[in-house]
Design an enzyme around this catalytic site. Structure first.
Site, PDB file in Angstrom:
ATOM      1  N   HIS A  48      -4.703  -0.489   5.797  1.00  0.00           N
ATOM      2  CA  HIS A  48      -4.193   0.304   6.932  1.00  0.00           C
ATOM      3  C   HIS A  48      -5.138   0.255   8.141  1.00  0.00           C
ATOM      4  CE1 HIS A  48      -6.852   3.094   4.893  1.00  0.00           C
ATOM      5  NE2 HIS A  48      -5.965   3.426   3.987  1.00  0.00           N
ATOM      6  N   ASN A  52      -5.051   7.373  -6.164  1.00  0.00           N
ATOM      7  CA  ASN A  52      -5.760   8.629  -5.818  1.00  0.00           C
ATOM      8  C   ASN A  52      -4.976   9.854  -6.274  1.00  0.00           C
ATOM      9  OD1 ASN A  52      -3.833   8.117  -3.777  1.00  0.00           O
ATOM     10  ND2 ASN A  52      -4.982   9.277  -2.253  1.00  0.00           N
ATOM     11  N   HIS A  64       0.868  -1.199   0.000  1.00  0.00           N
ATOM     12  CA  HIS A  64       0.000   0.000   0.000  1.00  0.00           C
ATOM     13  C   HIS A  64       0.894   1.235   0.000  1.00  0.00           C
ATOM     14  CE1 HIS A  64      -3.874   2.103   1.245  1.00  0.00           C
ATOM     15  NE2 HIS A  64      -2.976   3.066   1.108  1.00  0.00           N
ATOM     16  N   LEU A 111      -5.135   9.277   7.839  1.00  0.00           N
ATOM     17  CA  LEU A 111      -6.454   8.652   7.887  1.00  0.00           C
ATOM     18  C   LEU A 111      -6.358   7.209   7.418  1.00  0.00           C
ATOM     19  CD1 LEU A 111      -8.672  11.565   6.528  1.00  0.00           C
ATOM     20  CD2 LEU A 111      -8.711  10.597   8.837  1.00  0.00           C
ATOM     21  N   HIS A 171       1.627   5.389  -1.704  1.00  0.00           N
ATOM     22  CA  HIS A 171       1.293   6.566  -2.516  1.00  0.00           C
ATOM     23  C   HIS A 171       2.581   7.157  -3.077  1.00  0.00           C
ATOM     24  CE1 HIS A 171      -2.871   6.764  -1.002  1.00  0.00           C
ATOM     25  NE2 HIS A 171      -2.331   6.228   0.084  1.00  0.00           N
ATOM     26  N   HIS A 190     -10.618   1.341   1.700  1.00  0.00           N
ATOM     27  CA  HIS A 190     -10.406   2.361   2.729  1.00  0.00           C
ATOM     28  C   HIS A 190     -11.643   2.290   3.623  1.00  0.00           C
ATOM     29  CE1 HIS A 190      -8.746   6.223   4.319  1.00  0.00           C
ATOM     30  NE2 HIS A 190      -9.947   6.188   4.865  1.00  0.00           N
ATOM     31  N   LYS A 247      -9.265  -0.079  -5.938  1.00  0.00           N
ATOM     32  CA  LYS A 247      -9.339   0.583  -4.628  1.00  0.00           C
ATOM     33  C   LYS A 247     -10.694   1.243  -4.415  1.00  0.00           C
ATOM     34  CE  LYS A 247      -7.845   2.328  -0.751  1.00  0.00           C
ATOM     35  NZ  LYS A 247      -6.726   3.192  -0.421  1.00  0.00           N
ATOM     36  N   ASP A 274       1.378   2.675   3.552  1.00  0.00           N
ATOM     37  CA  ASP A 274       0.547   3.867   3.346  1.00  0.00           C
ATOM     38  C   ASP A 274       1.404   5.126   3.396  1.00  0.00           C
ATOM     39  OD1 ASP A 274      -1.763   5.217   2.692  1.00  0.00           O
ATOM     40  OD2 ASP A 274      -2.493   5.351   4.754  1.00  0.00           O
TER      41      ASP A 274
END
Ligand code: DOR
Ligand code: ZN
Length: 359
Positions: A178, A45, A17, A230, A19, A140, A103, A258
């Site tokens: 997460h 995202n 996971h 988050l 970004h 999520h 996702k 994350d």
């Protein structure tokens, strides 16, 4: 102290996971992950989000182009589920060989989630196609209802949505991403169904910062925005349960950092962004957490075996070597024309990655 190991050698880990952002940011983010991980599930995202296979393939090329010379890091792409995702997109994604999951962001739940799903009933056709194709759904897991206390949003999501989703799509592969609560650990433990390969149908990723910190970290001596992410950090009893799960040797729990880069100014602001950056020192943070909990021997399976097994991918042939060495996490690292403050900036860590080998 004689028995204390001074070195640690594990199968090269993967980040399930991550970004990375896009454009010029990739030159800052990709090298950090490529130095530690062989592969990573790359979150979709972006602005605008990665909603179809063609966009995922193009994004993959941009990530590959940002690898340092000689790096073998493989980005595993994902699609961003929207109310309008056509069910036929799933077969295209599967056939591409480059898209490994889809996702689910409940619309408005977190950073760049505005195009997310407004009502799960709208995506039932897509979920059926994913169940058929064996395409994992990455969740999520937070409700967006502003009436629900921010610390309860994961538990309420499980109760209101995930229980039903699990029942309605019993063969869908799901990762609860997460996780931050004992409720999430209990939910995963209550479901032991396996796919045809014997891999779990339900699993969870756990970040290093949720293993190391409770919500107190956000308020230690003042307001500390670099611990805001988050789902938000929870009370310490939840952290203890997460650590037990991660260190238990149960293949349903595996590593997902994350790591989420935000420029310093975007976090130190009157409305600061959610996200903790940990790509710089991810394995070291996990090693610290596992050692503190007395389960360092279980780090390898959590970091390097269970995720690959869940996704039906081979475990990596290479190895990652760590050595025991106190070092200080830098106060900031360069990012675009500004900087990022990594999680635990200024703290002393006791393990350090020494080298990575391919095979
Ligand atoms: O803290 C977070 N940051 N949580 C997310 O779900 C998204 C992420 C981001 O993209 O910055
Ligand atoms: Zn994320």
């Amino acid at each position: 102290m004689q028995d204390t190991p001074q070195t640690l050698s594990i199968t090269r880990p993967d980040d399930w996971h991550l970004h990375l952002r896009d454009g010029d940011a990739l030159a800052s983010t990709v090298p950090w992950s490529a130095a530690q991980f062989a592969r990573a599930i790359v979150m979709p995202n972006l602005k605008p989000p990665v909603v179809d296979t063609a966009q995922a393939l193009a994004y993959r090329e941009r990530v590959l182009a940002a690898r340092p010379a000689g790096a073998d890091f493989q980005p595993l792409m994902t699609l961003y589920l929207t109310d309008r995702t056509p069910p036929q997109e799933i077969a295209r994604a599967r056939a591409s060989g480059a898209v490994f999951a889809v996702k689910l962001y409940p619309a408005g739940a977190t950073t760049n989630s505005d195009s997310g799903v407004t009502d799960l009933r709208r995506v039932h056709g897509v979920l059926e196609a994913m169940q058929r194709e064996g395409m994992p759904l990455l969740v999520h897991g937070e409700v967006t209802d502003p009436e629900v206390d921010v610390f309860d949003r994961e538990a309420v999501f499980i109760e209101r949505h995930l229980q039903a989703l699990r029942r309605e799509f019993p063969a869908l592969k799901i990762v609860l991403e997460h996780i931050t609560t004992s409720d999430a650990v209990d939910f995963v433990l209550a479901h032991d169904a396996r796919d045809a390969r014997g891999a779990p149908l339900l699993a969870a990723t756990i970040t290093a910062h949720h293993l190391l910190h409770s919500r107190n970290a956000m308020f230690r001596g003042g307001l500390r925005p670099h611990y805001y992410c988050l789902p938000v950090l929870k009370r310490d009893s939840h952290r203890v349960r997460l650590m037990q799960a991660a260190g238990s040797g149960d293949p349903r729990f595996f590593l997902g950092t994350d790591s989420a880069p935000h420029a310093r100014g975007a976090k130190e602001a009157d409305c600061g962004c959610a996200g903790c950056f940990s790509a710089l020192h991810a394995v070291e943070l996990y090693a610290q957490a596992f050692e503190q909990a007395g389960c360092l021997p279980r780090l390898e399976a959590f970091a390097s075996h269970f995720g690959a097994d869940f996704y039906g991918l081979p475990r990596n042939a290479g190895r990652l070597q760590l050595r025991r060495q106190d070092w200080t996490v830098p106060d900031s690292i360069e990012y675009l024309d500004t900087c990022i403050v990594p999680v635990d900036a200024g703290a002393t860590l006791h393990w350090r990655v020494a080298s990575a080998t391919r095979a």
